[in-house]
Design a protein around this motif. Structure first.
Motif, PDB file in Angstrom:
ATOM      1  N   UNK A 140       0.822  -1.212   0.000  1.00 47.10           N
ATOM      2  CA  UNK A 140       0.000   0.000   0.000  1.00 47.10           C
ATOM      3  C   UNK A 140       0.856   1.263   0.000  1.00 47.10           C
ATOM      4  N   UNK A 141       2.044   1.182   0.591  1.00 44.16           N
ATOM      5  CA  UNK A 141       2.905   2.365   0.637  1.00 44.16           C
ATOM      6  C   UNK A 141       3.552   2.675  -0.711  1.00 44.16           C
ATOM      7  N   UNK A 142       3.283   1.841  -1.726  1.00 46.87           N
ATOM      8  CA  UNK A 142       3.748   2.111  -3.084  1.00 46.87           C
ATOM      9  C   UNK A 142       2.613   2.608  -3.972  1.00 46.87           C
ATOM     10  N   UNK A 143       1.419   2.840  -3.407  1.00 52.29           N
ATOM     11  CA  UNK A 143       0.236   3.169  -4.199  1.00 52.29           C
ATOM     12  C   UNK A 143      -0.253   4.577  -3.862  1.00 52.29           C
ATOM     13  N   UNK A 144      -0.542   5.384  -4.886  1.00 53.40           N
ATOM     14  CA  UNK A 144      -1.183   6.683  -4.704  1.00 53.40           C
ATOM     15  C   UNK A 144      -2.699   6.481  -4.684  1.00 53.40           C
ATOM     16  N   UNK A 145      -3.359   6.997  -3.648  1.00 53.07           N
ATOM     17  CA  UNK A 145      -4.785   6.702  -3.475  1.00 53.07           C
ATOM     18  C   UNK A 145      -5.710   7.905  -3.645  1.00 53.07           C
ATOM     19  N   UNK A 146      -5.182   9.111  -3.663  1.00 55.77           N
ATOM     20  CA  UNK A 146      -6.045  10.292  -3.583  1.00 55.77           C
ATOM     21  C   UNK A 146      -6.966  10.446  -4.786  1.00 55.77           C
TER      22      UNK A 146
ATOM     23  N   UNK B 236      -6.214  -8.551  14.911  1.00 56.41           N
ATOM     24  CA  UNK B 236      -6.487  -8.167  16.295  1.00 56.41           C
ATOM     25  C   UNK B 236      -6.361  -6.666  16.484  1.00 56.41           C
ATOM     26  N   UNK B 237      -5.305  -6.086  15.943  1.00 54.92           N
ATOM     27  CA  UNK B 237      -5.067  -4.659  16.131  1.00 54.92           C
ATOM     28  C   UNK B 237      -6.167  -3.813  15.505  1.00 54.92           C
ATOM     29  N   UNK B 238      -6.655  -4.245  14.336  1.00 53.57           N
ATOM     30  CA  UNK B 238      -7.743  -3.509  13.685  1.00 53.57           C
ATOM     31  C   UNK B 238      -9.045  -3.654  14.466  1.00 53.57           C
ATOM     32  N   UNK B 239      -9.262  -4.819  15.078  1.00 50.74           N
ATOM     33  CA  UNK B 239     -10.479  -5.032  15.855  1.00 50.74           C
ATOM     34  C   UNK B 239     -10.515  -4.145  17.091  1.00 50.74           C
ATOM     35  N   UNK B 240      -9.346  -3.821  17.634  1.00 50.72           N
ATOM     36  CA  UNK B 240      -9.271  -3.017  18.845  1.00 50.72           C
ATOM     37  C   UNK B 240      -9.286  -1.519  18.573  1.00 50.72           C
ATOM     38  N   UNK B 241      -8.919  -1.113  17.369  1.00 48.53           N
ATOM     39  CA  UNK B 241      -8.773   0.309  17.068  1.00 48.53           C
ATOM     40  C   UNK B 241     -10.118   1.010  16.964  1.00 48.53           C
ATOM     41  N   UNK B 242     -10.215   2.208  17.543  1.00 44.68           N
ATOM     42  CA  UNK B 242     -11.415   3.015  17.359  1.00 44.68           C
ATOM     43  C   UNK B 242     -11.368   3.721  16.005  1.00 44.68           C
ATOM     44  N   UNK B 243     -10.215   4.215  15.659  1.00 49.06           N
ATOM     45  CA  UNK B 243      -9.995   4.863  14.361  1.00 49.06           C
ATOM     46  C   UNK B 243      -8.653   4.386  13.853  1.00 49.06           C
ATOM     47  N   UNK B 244      -8.562   4.006  12.580  1.00 46.57           N
ATOM     48  CA  UNK B 244      -7.246   3.703  12.058  1.00 46.57           C
ATOM     49  C   UNK B 244      -7.020   4.356  10.709  1.00 46.57           C
ATOM     50  N   UNK B 245      -5.754   4.742  10.553  1.00 42.68           N
ATOM     51  CA  UNK B 245      -5.292   5.440   9.368  1.00 42.68           C
ATOM     52  C   UNK B 245      -4.431   4.476   8.562  1.00 42.68           C
ATOM     53  N   UNK B 246      -4.752   4.318   7.280  1.00 39.59           N
ATOM     54  CA  UNK B 246      -3.994   3.417   6.421  1.00 39.59           C
ATOM     55  C   UNK B 246      -3.063   4.264   5.564  1.00 39.59           C
ATOM     56  N   UNK B 247      -1.760   4.012   5.676  1.00 39.55           N
ATOM     57  CA  UNK B 247      -0.768   4.822   4.985  1.00 39.55           C
ATOM     58  C   UNK B 247      -0.585   4.368   3.541  1.00 39.55           C
ATOM     59  N   UNK B 248      -0.778   5.309   2.602  1.00 41.53           N
ATOM     60  CA  UNK B 248      -0.469   5.097   1.195  1.00 41.53           C
ATOM     61  C   UNK B 248       0.748   5.945   0.826  1.00 41.53           C
ATOM     62  N   UNK B 249       1.157   5.890  -0.415  1.00 40.18           N
ATOM     63  CA  UNK B 249       2.328   6.646  -0.859  1.00 40.18           C
ATOM     64  C   UNK B 249       2.097   8.139  -0.746  1.00 40.18           C
TER      65      UNK B 249
ATOM     66  N   UNK C 139      -0.085   9.775   1.295  1.00 44.54           N
ATOM     67  CA  UNK C 139      -0.748  10.192   2.521  1.00 44.54           C
ATOM     68  C   UNK C 139      -1.577   9.072   3.117  1.00 44.54           C
ATOM     69  N   UNK C 140      -2.185   9.371   4.262  1.00 47.62           N
ATOM     70  CA  UNK C 140      -2.959   8.340   4.934  1.00 47.62           C
ATOM     71  C   UNK C 140      -4.444   8.469   4.600  1.00 47.62           C
ATOM     72  N   UNK C 141      -5.141   7.353   4.771  1.00 43.25           N
ATOM     73  CA  UNK C 141      -6.564   7.246   4.479  1.00 43.25           C
ATOM     74  C   UNK C 141      -7.281   6.917   5.782  1.00 43.25           C
ATOM     75  N   UNK C 142      -8.260   7.738   6.169  1.00 39.31           N
ATOM     76  CA  UNK C 142      -8.990   7.523   7.415  1.00 39.31           C
ATOM     77  C   UNK C 142     -10.135   6.550   7.163  1.00 39.31           C
ATOM     78  N   UNK C 143     -10.089   5.402   7.838  1.00 43.25           N
ATOM     79  CA  UNK C 143     -11.134   4.393   7.677  1.00 43.25           C
ATOM     80  C   UNK C 143     -12.234   4.673   8.694  1.00 43.25           C
ATOM     81  N   UNK C 144     -13.430   4.917   8.246  1.00 44.58           N
ATOM     82  CA  UNK C 144     -14.553   5.154   9.138  1.00 44.58           C
ATOM     83  C   UNK C 144     -15.853   4.849   8.425  1.00 44.58           C
ATOM     84  N   UNK C 145     -16.946   4.928   9.148  1.00 43.51           N
ATOM     85  CA  UNK C 145     -18.219   4.480   8.622  1.00 43.51           C
ATOM     86  C   UNK C 145     -18.810   5.421   7.583  1.00 43.51           C
ATOM     87  N   UNK C 146     -18.242   6.594   7.362  1.00 51.05           N
ATOM     88  CA  UNK C 146     -18.786   7.493   6.355  1.00 51.05           C
ATOM     89  C   UNK C 146     -18.665   6.908   4.947  1.00 51.05           C
TER      90      UNK C 146
END
Length: 707
Positions: A342-348, A372-385, A387-394
């Motif tokens: 994912x850190x080699x991919x442009x996502x914007x 496990x880590x994703x199950x525990x996280x309230x908010x997680x940011x996925x890093x792409x080349x 910038x990061x992507x905010x994963x949420x219910x929107x």
């Protein structure tokens, strides 16, 4: 001749309107049964067509392409029946096993996909989704890892060999402007880390940039409310270390730059994305804490490589860290996901379904600790080349989605692609590629603040189903880690589970649950064997078929497992047939059930756990679920189930013992496809009787009790 499906969506909508009008009329007339007859006929026809497709897959082109087109057509029609009748759930359609198809499997493997990843995705997704995923850019183009030596059962690229693993440099170290020889290892004081842990807390790391480009690491002790970022990373990306609490200088510089972006600009990024409106507790809290962090606190980080003490002398601190893993990830203001591809991919510039599809196909999604880590996280940011992507219910506002066909990223090389694209809408695709987010279990500690809970509203046994399904096809370097991960995700102490004998760990997790999913009894594979004949129903490994969220549960007690559909809300009970016979478990039973005008062939999947005297008359009960019908090449289309030995009746409750899983075929299917291929007919022609669940629940007791 050209067959065009472009008019099919319109025809389905017209069919749906006609059925709804007919349904309203029949309800007015008091007839609620006949409105689903057409749908049932369609489903029966589709099941027959699936079997024909398997024969096409064994041939050359264009037969394989035709088979793929037919499977997606079947999927489209099955979804239409589901929308119209609401008699089944999409979870149950998924278990139809419409794939895998050789044409897509080969296409993905040739594009550099990991064969283990392909197999894992086929277990979870329907052909339309796999067709879309196969059109994503070639995985080999990302330049991160190669999967040439991977198999369908194991990924050799994301796994870690403790003997040969070494921390890796970032690609920037190999550029002409960089001095590769100056990129040294930077250590953290392991004794300081262990001391913080033994003080009933956990350490955080401050990355301090020094003049000249060097890095120093400072250890902080966590206190309630202190903002920090927790990392979730794949060790194959090079940030791990099995020998020391130490990382490459280039990796630490990279992490420092990411943390600066989150702390200095994170709240601005959220404002640009959402404005000032309230989103959810997790993201609103993150926005506030980022603003506080910008002014008052240093850049603090938790990463296992630096914060889990290495060395036999720190074993106590290591065990305490495992027990505190849930607290660490729940306490983090956010979790930052780092995946080497994912850190080699442009996502914007991507559409939202593309972004989620890339996350779905990442190595991060295939690793058990990351689950496990994703199950525990309230908010997680996925890093792409870029910038990061905010994963949420929107990203899951399905009600406002468009049903227009997808637009492929690149022209598909198949002549049938235009036909299939008309059947795959952006809304349905987004539901599928984003399903991994909603199917993450929600740990009790964070339930009230987690956006997934707004949709899931999970009961405990359903959370167990999500945890089991999430782990059964993920990989981990140490097999025993799976039990600790499952324990955390179902809200238990990993440390308490892992200190048990390996044979007792999964048993302890079962025993801790008040309810367990009924399809767990249908699982084929190794069972717990404790020497006294107890727990013979219980799978001993986290593998096997996907568990269903809509097929009921058993209540766990000291007496055994109680199956009582009267307690189920909005769930349909499975079918159950009583028969008295002297079985020979080497051959199937042919049973006619006059009450429901049907005939079934029951095949016993006998393992080491099935031990009753054969050729002696017994009363058996076969529980099976037609809504879970599946097709397995070489076996055929069957309903999974379980065979119980009825021993007595106390009041209105039948007391039974577990014997073995079963495969239940329709008589027509078995006679035309199965018996001819295996060379044997069903052994006995018997008359069975349906069980009335409203009057007679079943208690699987004695040797089935969890003790």
């Amino acid at each position: 001749m050209i067959i065009d499906s472009s008019m099919l969506p319109q025809l389905i909508r017209e069919w749906e309107l006609r059925v709804r009008r007919t349904k309203d009329m029949e309800q007015e007339n008091g007839d609620d049964e006949s409105m689903f007859k057409n749908g049932d006929r369609v489903l029966k026809l589709l099941m027959e067509v699936i079997q024909a497709c398997n024969n096409l897959d064994e041939q050359n082109e264009p037969s394989r392409s035709i088979s793929l087109s037919i499977r997606i057509l079947i999927e489209t029609l099955a979804k239409a029946v589901w929308r119209i009748s609401k008699d089944y759930t999409m979870e149950q359609w998924r278990i139809w096993k419409l794939g895998p198809t050789p044409i897509l499997t080969d296409r993905m493997a040739n594009a550099g996909w990991c064969r283990f990843q392909i197999t894992r995705l086929w277990y979870q997704y329907l052909p339309s989704t796999m067709y879309y995923l196969s059109s994503l850019p070639q995985r080999s183009a990302f330049g991160a890892v190669t999967h040439e030596n991977c198999t369908a059962d194991h990924c050799t690229s994301t796994g870690v060999d403790p003997i040969t693993y070494e921390p890796r440099h970032r690609q920037t170290c190999f550029s002409p402007a960089a001095n590769y020889n100056t990129c040294s290892m930077v250590d953290v004081d392991t004794a300081s880390i262990a001391n913080v842990i033994l003080q009933d807390s956990f350490p955080l790391i401050e990355i301090q940039a020094q003049p000249g480009g060097s890095i120093e690491l400072k250890v902080h002790k966590y206190s309630i409310g202190l903002p920090f970022v927790a990392l979730s990373h794949v060790w194959s990306g090079g940030m791990g270390n099995v020998n020391k609490n130490s990382m490459r200088l280039c990796q630490l510089r990279y992490l420092h730059s990411l943390l600066r972006r989150i702390h200095k600009n994170g709240d601005d990024d959220l404002d640009r994305r959402y404005g000032s409106r309230k989103i959810n507790d997790g993201i609103d809290d993150l926005r506030v804490r980022l603003r506080i962090a910008r002014k008052e606190v240093p850049l603090l980080l938790w990463i296992d490589t630096l914060c889990v003490p290495v060395g036999s002398e720190h074993k106590a601190a290591y065990t305490m860290t495992l027990r505190r893993m849930a607290q660490i990830y729940v306490s983090a203001q956010c979790v930052l996901v780092l995946d080497p591809e994912l850190q080699h991919i442009n996502h914007r510039a991507m559409r939202k379904e593309q972004v989620f599809a890339h996350i779905l196909c990442s190595a991060w999604m295939s690793r058990s600790w990351c689950f496990q880590e994703a199950s525990l996280a309230r908010v997680y940011l996925v890093q792409f080349k870029d910038g990061y992507f905010v994963v949420d219910q929107q990203y899951f506002d399905f009600q406002k989605g468009s049903e227009k066909p997808i637009e492929s990223d690149r022209a598909a090389p198949h002549s049938h692609s235009a036909t299939m694209d008309t059947l795959i809408s952006q809304t349905s695709l987004m539901r599928e590629v984003g399903r991994w987010f909603w199917e993450m279990p929600v740990v009790t500690k964070i339930r009230n603040r987690d956006p997934r809970q707004l949709m899931n509203k999970l009961e405990d046994w359903k959370n167990f189903v999500l945890a089991w399904n999430g782990l059964r096809n993920r990989s981990t370097t140490k097999a025993e880690d799976l039990y600790g991960i499952l324990a955390v995700v179902v809200d238990l102490s990993a440390g308490d589970v892992l200190k048990l004998h390996p044979q007792d760990r999964l048993k302890a997790i079962y025993r801790s649950q008040t309810t367990l999913p009924l399809p767990l009894l249908y699982q084929v594979g190794p069972k717990i064997s404790d020497g006294n004949g107890h727990n013979t129903w219980a799978p001993s490994v986290i593998k096997g078929d996907r568990l269903d969220l809509h097929s009921g549960y058993c209540t766990v007690s000291l007496e055994g497992l109680l199956i009582d559909p009267r307690r189920w809300a909005n769930l349909s009970p499975p079918q159950a047939i009583f028969v008295t016979c002297a079985p020979s478990f080497g051959r199937p039973l042919d049973i006619k059930v006059p009450e429901i005008h049907t005939r079934r062939v029951i095949e016993f999947v006998v393992g080491q756990t099935c031990s009753i005297s054969q050729n002696t008359e017994h009363t058996l009960c076969c529980i099976y679920d037609d809504s879970l019908r599946r097709h397995v090449p070489g076996i055929g289309t069957f309903s999974p189930g379980v065979c119980l030995l009825i021993k007595s009746q106390v009041d209105h409750v039948f007391h039974a013992s577990y014997l073995c899983p079963t495969r239940v075929f329709s008589f027509e299917t078995y006679k035309s496809h199965i018996s001819s291929s295996v060379g044997q007919e069903a052994e006995l022609k018997l008359v069975g009787q349906c069980l009335d669940w409203q009057k007679h629940p079943i208690l699987i007791n004695n040797e089935s009790a969890i003790d």
